[in-house]
Design a protein around this motif. Structure first.
Motif, PDB file in Angstrom:
ATOM      1  N   CYS A 142       0.801  -1.224   0.000  1.00 44.22           N
ATOM      2  CA  CYS A 142       0.000   0.000   0.000  1.00 44.22           C
ATOM      3  C   CYS A 142       0.834   1.274   0.000  1.00 44.22           C
ATOM      4  O   CYS A 142       0.282   2.367  -0.175  1.00 44.22           O
ATOM      5  N   GLY A 143       2.130   1.170   0.213  1.00 44.09           N
ATOM      6  CA  GLY A 143       2.972   2.360   0.223  1.00 44.09           C
ATOM      7  C   GLY A 143       2.996   3.106   1.532  1.00 44.09           C
ATOM      8  O   GLY A 143       3.652   4.152   1.645  1.00 44.09           O
ATOM      9  N   ALA A 144       2.302   2.592   2.561  1.00 44.32           N
ATOM     10  CA  ALA A 144       2.304   3.258   3.867  1.00 44.32           C
ATOM     11  C   ALA A 144       3.628   2.994   4.576  1.00 44.32           C
ATOM     12  O   ALA A 144       4.301   1.997   4.311  1.00 44.32           O
ATOM     13  N   PRO A 145       4.019   3.869   5.494  1.00 40.34           N
ATOM     14  CA  PRO A 145       5.286   3.650   6.221  1.00 40.34           C
ATOM     15  C   PRO A 145       5.190   2.473   7.175  1.00 40.34           C
ATOM     16  O   PRO A 145       4.117   2.166   7.706  1.00 40.34           O
ATOM     17  N   TYR A 146       6.303   1.808   7.379  1.00 38.82           N
ATOM     18  CA  TYR A 146       6.431   0.787   8.407  1.00 38.82           C
ATOM     19  C   TYR A 146       6.786   1.479   9.717  1.00 38.82           C
ATOM     20  O   TYR A 146       7.591   2.399   9.740  1.00 38.82           O
ATOM     21  N   THR A 147       6.195   1.014  10.803  1.00 33.43           N
ATOM     22  CA  THR A 147       6.491   1.571  12.117  1.00 33.43           C
ATOM     23  C   THR A 147       6.867   0.450  13.066  1.00 33.43           C
ATOM     24  O   THR A 147       6.490  -0.709  12.868  1.00 33.43           O
ATOM     25  N   LEU A 148       7.612   0.801  14.105  1.00 31.38           N
ATOM     26  CA  LEU A 148       7.999  -0.179  15.111  1.00 31.38           C
ATOM     27  C   LEU A 148       6.825  -0.452  16.041  1.00 31.38           C
ATOM     28  O   LEU A 148       6.224   0.474  16.587  1.00 31.38           O
ATOM     29  N   ARG A 149       6.529  -1.721  16.226  1.00 34.82           N
ATOM     30  CA  ARG A 149       5.446  -2.115  17.124  1.00 34.82           C
ATOM     31  C   ARG A 149       6.034  -2.906  18.284  1.00 34.82           C
ATOM     32  O   ARG A 149       7.242  -2.864  18.540  1.00 34.82           O
ATOM     33  N   GLN A 151       7.457  -5.961  20.578  1.00 35.51           N
ATOM     34  CA  GLN A 151       8.482  -6.970  20.354  1.00 35.51           C
ATOM     35  C   GLN A 151       9.535  -6.496  19.350  1.00 35.51           C
ATOM     36  O   GLN A 151      10.190  -7.318  18.704  1.00 35.51           O
ATOM     37  N   ASP A 152       9.670  -5.188  19.204  1.00 32.73           N
ATOM     38  CA  ASP A 152      10.733  -4.622  18.371  1.00 32.73           C
ATOM     39  C   ASP A 152      10.654  -5.126  16.932  1.00 32.73           C
ATOM     40  O   ASP A 152      11.645  -5.566  16.351  1.00 32.73           O
ATOM     41  N   ARG A 153       9.459  -5.040  16.350  1.00 34.22           N
ATOM     42  CA  ARG A 153       9.253  -5.501  14.979  1.00 34.22           C
ATOM     43  C   ARG A 153       8.622  -4.383  14.160  1.00 34.22           C
ATOM     44  O   ARG A 153       7.796  -3.621  14.655  1.00 34.22           O
ATOM     45  N   TYR A 154       9.006  -4.333  12.887  1.00 29.80           N
ATOM     46  CA  TYR A 154       8.412  -3.380  11.953  1.00 29.80           C
ATOM     47  C   TYR A 154       7.149  -3.984  11.347  1.00 29.80           C
ATOM     48  O   TYR A 154       7.099  -5.169  11.018  1.00 29.80           O
ATOM     49  N   GLY A 155       6.129  -3.131  11.169  1.00 26.57           N
ATOM     50  CA  GLY A 155       4.898  -3.574  10.532  1.00 26.57           C
ATOM     51  C   GLY A 155       4.242  -2.437   9.784  1.00 26.57           C
ATOM     52  O   GLY A 155       4.513  -1.255  10.045  1.00 26.57           O
ATOM     53  N   SER A 168       0.016  -8.263   6.634  1.00 26.96           N
ATOM     54  CA  SER A 168       0.093  -8.486   8.079  1.00 26.96           C
ATOM     55  C   SER A 168       1.468  -8.946   8.527  1.00 26.96           C
ATOM     56  O   SER A 168       1.674  -9.226   9.711  1.00 26.96           O
ATOM     57  N   ARG A 169       2.408  -9.028   7.590  1.00 26.67           N
ATOM     58  CA  ARG A 169       3.738  -9.512   7.941  1.00 26.67           C
ATOM     59  C   ARG A 169       4.508  -8.458   8.734  1.00 26.67           C
ATOM     60  O   ARG A 169       4.420  -7.258   8.459  1.00 26.67           O
ATOM     61  N   THR A 170       5.266  -8.902   9.703  1.00 27.94           N
ATOM     62  CA  THR A 170       6.135  -8.018  10.472  1.00 27.94           C
ATOM     63  C   THR A 170       7.579  -8.506  10.335  1.00 27.94           C
ATOM     64  O   THR A 170       7.823  -9.670  10.009  1.00 27.94           O
ATOM     65  N   ILE A 171       8.517  -7.603  10.587  1.00 31.92           N
ATOM     66  CA  ILE A 171       9.929  -7.900  10.388  1.00 31.92           C
ATOM     67  C   ILE A 171      10.705  -7.496  11.638  1.00 31.92           C
ATOM     68  O   ILE A 171      10.571  -6.354  12.100  1.00 31.92           O
ATOM     69  N   PRO A 172      11.519  -8.368  12.197  1.00 33.85           N
ATOM     70  CA  PRO A 172      12.319  -7.984  13.368  1.00 33.85           C
ATOM     71  C   PRO A 172      13.284  -6.858  13.008  1.00 33.85           C
ATOM     72  O   PRO A 172      13.923  -6.891  11.961  1.00 33.85           O
ATOM     73  N   ARG A 173      13.362  -5.870  13.863  1.00 33.59           N
ATOM     74  CA  ARG A 173      14.249  -4.728  13.589  1.00 33.59           C
ATOM     75  C   ARG A 173      15.710  -5.151  13.421  1.00 33.59           C
ATOM     76  O   ARG A 173      16.376  -4.739  12.459  1.00 33.59           O
ATOM     77  N   PRO A 174      16.275  -5.986  14.327  1.00 30.90           N
ATOM     78  CA  PRO A 174      17.687  -6.362  14.138  1.00 30.90           C
ATOM     79  C   PRO A 174      17.937  -7.072  12.814  1.00 30.90           C
ATOM     80  O   PRO A 174      18.954  -6.840  12.156  1.00 30.90           O
ATOM     81  N   ALA A 175      17.000  -7.959  12.410  1.00 30.84           N
ATOM     82  CA  ALA A 175      17.184  -8.689  11.154  1.00 30.84           C
ATOM     83  C   ALA A 175      17.155  -7.742   9.967  1.00 30.84           C
ATOM     84  O   ALA A 175      17.948  -7.878   9.026  1.00 30.84           O
TER      85      ALA A 175
END
Length: 363
Positions: A142-149, A151-155, A168-175
């Motif tokens: 969708c082009g929206a920004p990812y934000t930290l939620r 458990q320190d994950r981007y979504g 609905s996928r999230t990504i760990p910040r360190p990874a």
């Protein structure tokens, strides 16, 4: 239901929000003291409130901000013909808000204290990003920004706030940070990238050197002309042919002479056209960018340099159990100094892209 759940259901059912926009939880929840949001709009019970708040210009930022007026200054008018909610339902909603305020009193107080601290210190406006990649990650759906939620994950912020995005996928910040740093390091160390950076650096340095030399030559010629004019005027004054006009002109010339001399004294010396070890210097600086993040005294400078190399990072979800595919758009400054804030000249920019592969995303 929570305001977020309600907003998602309204969007899923295709019910348009205010002004035709999508619903969000804040549209419903609003701000109790300011009377904003659906849950706080007294117009729904036939009560119109004027002068609840005013707008002023923040002198530190220049932005227009709202301020709540004292309750004694509010002007309340009964408009029963506009009522759409009965008093019992309104009181029930207010009671529910009071219960939630008590349950979440700790976090609410912490947020208010943080805002008060930020407002009290103008330097807070210059705070660094929350994380290394804050503001750079966007959703590939969708082009929206990812934000930290949690458990320190981007979504995806749009999926989280109103459910309008299916990602609905999230990504760990360190990874994510590790993958981006590895991709940038690999790409920046490529021979063709290093050659382009060194070539652009040499061209820019030579151009600035030529401009400085040309400017200095013009000013030195003007200084010689001023010196001759001053000498002629002094000769006229000493011969007794002087006048107030000549004195005024002499003062103008002397002021201009002082100005040119001061400017020439501040002109930086020419940079060497090409440093003899420029390729080695470039490779060494790129190699230690990631290492510098772990060094307290170098972390801020290294983070600024890394963020300056990236324009956006787009995360594209893939089928379940497969890591998200991320694509970084690189902002290359073509500077062997690798974007350090102490560079003495402006930098040309070119755009490129880096595919940084999977980042360990999950549902």
């Amino acid at each position: 239901m929570s305001p977020r759940t309600i907003a998602r259901r309204l969007n899923d059912e295709g019910i348009p929000g205010p002004d035709g926009t999508l619903w969000t939880d804040s549209t419903l929840r609003g701000h109790a003291k300011r009377g904003t949001g659906f849950l706080n709009n007294e117009l729904y019970i036939g009560r119109l409130v004027w002068n609840r708040q005013r707008y002023v210009k923040d002198p530190s930022t220049g932005k227009r901000v709202s301020r709540i007026n004292p309750p004694d200054d509010w002007i309340t008018t009964e408009v029963p013909e506009l009522r759409i909610i009965d008093d019992a339902l309104w009181r029930a909603a207010k009671a529910r808000q009071d219960v939630l305020a008590i349950q979440h009193a700790g976090p609410i107080a912490a947020v208010r204290a943080a805002f008060a601290t930020r407002a009290a210190n103008p330097l807070n406006a210059t705070h660094r990003p929350r994380s290394l990649l804050s503001g750079l990650l966007v959703c590939g759906c969708c082009g929206a920004p990812y934000t930290l939620r949690g458990q320190d994950r981007y979504g995806c912020s749009r999926h989280i706030t109103n459910g309008s995005c299916t990602n609905s996928r999230t990504i760990p910040r360190p990874a994510m940070e590790e993958r981006v740093l590895a991709g940038l390091k690999d790409r920046l160390m490529a021979p063709e990238i290093a050659a382009a950076a060194i070539r652009a650096y040499a061209e820019e340095t030579n151009r600035l050197n030529r401009e400085r030399r040309a400017s200095g030559e013009v000013e030195r010629r003007e200084l010689a002309k001023i010196a001759r004019s001053i000498k002629d005027i002094m000769a006229l004054i000493e011969s007794g042919a002087g006048s107030r006009t000549l004195v005024a002109r002499l003062q103008e010339l002397e002021a201009r002479e002082d100005e040119l001399n001061a400017h020439l004294a501040q002109v930086p010396v020419d940079l060497p056209d090409v440093h003899p070890n420029i390729a080695e210097l470039y490779a060494r600086k790129v190699a230690r960018l990631a290492e510098a993040l772990n060094c307290p005294e170098d972390r801020d400078e290294a983070a600024d340099a890394i963020r300056g190399l990236i324009e956006t990072i787009t995360s594209h979800p893939r089928p379940e159990a497969r890591p998200a595919r991320c694509h970084a758009v690189r902002r290359s400054r073509h500077d062997p100094g690798v974007g350090g804030p102490k560079a003495e000249h402006s930098r040309s920019r070119a755009r490129g892209s880096v595919c940084i592969g999977g980042c360990g995303g999950r549902i």
